[in-house]
Scaffold this active site. Structure first.
Site, mmCIF file in Angstrom:
data_model
loop_
_atom_site.group_PDB
_atom_site.id
_atom_site.type_symbol
_atom_site.label_atom_id
_atom_site.label_comp_id
_atom_site.label_asym_id
_atom_site.label_seq_id
_atom_site.Cartn_x
_atom_site.Cartn_y
_atom_site.Cartn_z
ATOM 1 N N LYS A 112 0.831 -1.199 0.000
ATOM 2 C CA LYS A 112 0.000 0.000 0.000
ATOM 3 C C LYS A 112 0.868 1.253 0.000
ATOM 4 C CE LYS A 112 -4.033 -2.006 2.321
ATOM 5 N NZ LYS A 112 -3.558 -3.383 2.327
ATOM 6 N N ARG A 115 -5.209 -8.181 -7.232
ATOM 7 C CA ARG A 115 -5.958 -9.437 -7.155
ATOM 8 C C ARG A 115 -7.444 -9.150 -7.316
ATOM 9 N NH1 ARG A 115 -8.014 -8.961 -1.838
ATOM 10 N NH2 ARG A 115 -6.699 -7.681 -0.484
#
Length: 653
Positions: free
Chosen positions: A116, A291
């Protein structure tokens, strides 16, 4: 050429991937931990391989074992599912080095975007607006303390490699920062094998809107509309829908193009980009994942596309079959996540046996993705999600009403779930009006959370009548006509009545039931061990008839929206055999002890953390209710404990 696919995950994730793979003619391979050998995903696979162990760190997170399993099974490709190693660069690299195909981005892309922190840095460079925060390499508490002071409290700690609320803590005060950081780092390490954290401003009343991006190996990249994931608890999504209510075509295009630009900056991968959207229509980049998400079925519902099939085809080198202008947006879809958890107890995960599990009926606009079946065990080692219910409609209201019907038809017993809570959320007037933001649940807590209390006379009388009606007939082998084998409550000169002791939710009652019913009125299900019927004996607050299902010695009776488990007991035989420690503090759920912060004889203040318990990949602190002295300690770090076991004994000050 891909003919055999190994799914390196469990639960509904693995079941979903294998279902699509089988429709494409692929052989499926499931890996499972030692305690998952009889799990549904293992039963559904063509080939299954035991990794051993129980915790993720002993099974699903062991890269070497997963590669060895792929080679042993003859698989040419590995699908990571979502969670576990789905965004682990070392895993992708190991698959590439082994000559296998990874159904995900290359290791280089995960290195750049799997974190992140790295995603935020890239967004900052690309000019996408960011939530104020710190996402640097230094991970010491002083760095986070300095960053939090600069940002301003409250702040949000987040695992850089994580998702699903794991490794995420809201910190209101500086004094709580160090403990929250340590706990979040342990959760992140346990769930993702990576303890790195970031900190950002905790934005109040935002909407959580994410864009699904898909790309191929030929330079094509497009976005598949957006999803609203604002209904959350414990920083984890509960309800998702697509498209986001009230989003204009212009804003959808702006967010979609920003997400595509981010994907193209790093490489062509399957990903989704998450934004915080405020009431003024301004959006801020939050994070990016390489994903598919848990909520991808709502995108599939409004586009008519199979995104798992797209993953497999992209991995084969095929181009995307459509262009951005051809992306469909048909109707509306809403998904809810069915969890084994106790909403009455701060949504703590629940464990046990699914003694009863009934999914809603199939039909147009209805879909259930689940990873469990009746009789399965819900362990303390993994995420507590049982499955997802997805409803589609021509418009949002049709989808909402269809989802309510699906929730009404779903039955789960033996383990506490959020099923009734989900029904209250989807049925709430504010949800029907699409008044959505991440504070929805706490704002409407009074309406959404039930207040457990004493079960009234009407409940016990109805439970008694239904329990008697569903008792199997007794037949004496020595005298089939014996009147003493009948359970008809016969009393000479008096009305026929049966007395029985019932218990439910820790409460008990002696119930006396008349027997003027006809057994022919009872509708039998095919399974001989159970009886199900809609009661006509007493009304509830709902307009429809309550569900009642007899399963062995347990009657599952719907009452005020909850499916209560009622059992009969012999008060003479129910003598308390165990000796409870006076003043003992017990484990609120099954789990493992990760930290013991006190010792016998130690004085502690009210609110002090005594023991930290890990269950379902999340930490739960056992705190002192008031000041006192630790009289006895009955657990140690690393111990596995069951719900209700005494962990320590306190003498109050």
């Amino acid at each position: 050429m891909i003919t055999t696919l190994l799914v390196a995950n469990r639960g509904e994730i693995a079941c979903r991937v294998m279902r699509t793979a089988k429709t494409m003619g692929l052989t499926t391979v499931a890996v499972h931990s030692g305690i998952d050998r009889d799990a549904r995903h293992a039963r559904d696979a063509d080939i299954r391989i035991d990794l051993g162990g129980a915790k993720p760190a002993e099974s699903y997170l062991l890269i070497d074992k997963l590669i060895a399993a792929a080679k042993a099974s003859g698989a040419q490709a590995i699908h990571p599912g979502y969670g576990f190693l789905s965004e682990n660069a070392d895993f992708a690299r190991a698959i590439e080095d082994a000559g296998l195909v990874f159904l995900g981005p290359p290791a280089s892309a995960i290195d750049a975007m799997g974190s992140k922190s790295a995603a935020k840095a890239l967004m900052e460079k690309a000019g996408v607006p960011l939530v104020p925060g710190y996402h640097g390499e230094a991970q010491d508490v002083e760095t986070f303390r300095t960053a939090a002071e600069k940002i301003g409290y409250p702040v949000l700690l987040k695992a850089t490699a994580g998702g699903g609320g794991k490794g995420m803590k809201v910190v209101e005060r500086e004094v709580d920062l160090a403990e929250a950081l340590q706990s979040a780092q342990r959760e992140a390490q346990s769930s993702f094998g990576d303890s790195r954290m970031l900190v950002e401003k905790y934005v109040l009343k935002p909407r959580h809107v994410e864009i699904q991006v898909f790309a191929d190996q030929h330079g094509n990249c497009l976005y598949l509309n957006e999803r609203d994931c604002s209904i959350q608890r414990r920083h984890q999504k509960v309800v998702e829908e697509a498209p986001a209510p009230g989003l204009s075509a212009e804003l959808r295009r702006a967010m979609g193009e920003a997400a595509v630009k981010a994907a193209q900056a790093i490489g062509y991968v399957v990903r989704h980009v998450e934004f915080l959207l405020d009431a003024r229509g301004e959006f801020f980049f939050m994070e990016m994942n390489t994903r598919l998400q848990v909520e991808h079925p709502v995108t599939e519902a409004i586009t008519g596309l199979d995104l798992v099939a797209w993953q497999i085809r992209v991995a084969r080198g095929e181009p995307l079959p459509i262009t951005q202008e051809q992306v469909p947006l048909n109707g509306h879809a809403i998904e809810v996540r069915l969890y084994a958890e106790d909403p009455d107890n701060d949504f703590l995960p629940a464990t046990g046996t699914l003694a009863l599990y009934r999914e809603s009926a199939a039909g147009p606009g209805r879909r259930v993705d689940s990873g469990v079946a009746e009789g399965d065990q819900v362990s303390p080692f993994y995420d507590p999600m049982l499955g997802k219910l997805i409803a589609w409609g021509q418009d949002r209201e049709e989808a909402r009403l269809r989802l309510l019907a699906m929730l009404d038809e779903t039955c789960v017993g033996g383990v506490r779930t959020n099923l009734a809570f989900l029904r209250r959320v989807v049925g709430h007037p504010a949800f029907a009006a699409a008044e959505l933001d991440t504070g929805f649940i706490p704002r409407h807590e009074a309406d959404l959370m039930r207040t457990p209390g004493e079960l009234g006379d009407a409940f016990w009388q109805l439970a008694g009548e239904l329990f008697v009606q569903t008792e199997p007939a007794k037949v004496r082998g020595d005298d089939i006509h014996s009147p003493w084998a009948n359970r008809d409550g016969l009393r000479f000169g008096m009305p026929a009545r049966i007395g029985m002791h019932l218990q439910c939710n820790g409460q008990s009652r002696l119930v006396r039931v008349g027997t003027n019913y006809r057994r022919s009125e009872l509708a039998r299900e095919p399974a001989p061990s159970e009886t199900a019927f809609a009661s006509k004996l007493a009304p509830t607050k709902a307009s429809r008839q309550p569900k009642a299902i007899r399963q062995g010695r347990t009657l599952y009776l719907e009452w005020n929206g909850e499916l209560e488990a009622v059992t009969a007991f012999d008060p003479i035989a129910e003598v308390e055999a165990s000796h409870q420690h006076h003043g003992g503090m017990t484990a609120p759920m099954n789990g493992s002890i990760v930290r013991v912060l006190v010792e016998a004889g130690q004085h502690v203040e009210a609110g002090a953390t005594l023991v930290v318990l890990e269950a379902m990949k999340m930490e739960h602190s056992i705190r002192a209710q008031q000041a006192g002295v630790v009289k006895g300690l009955f657990c140690a770090e690393g111990d596995m404990v069951n719900e209700g076991v005494v962990l320590l004994e306190m003498d109050e000050a």
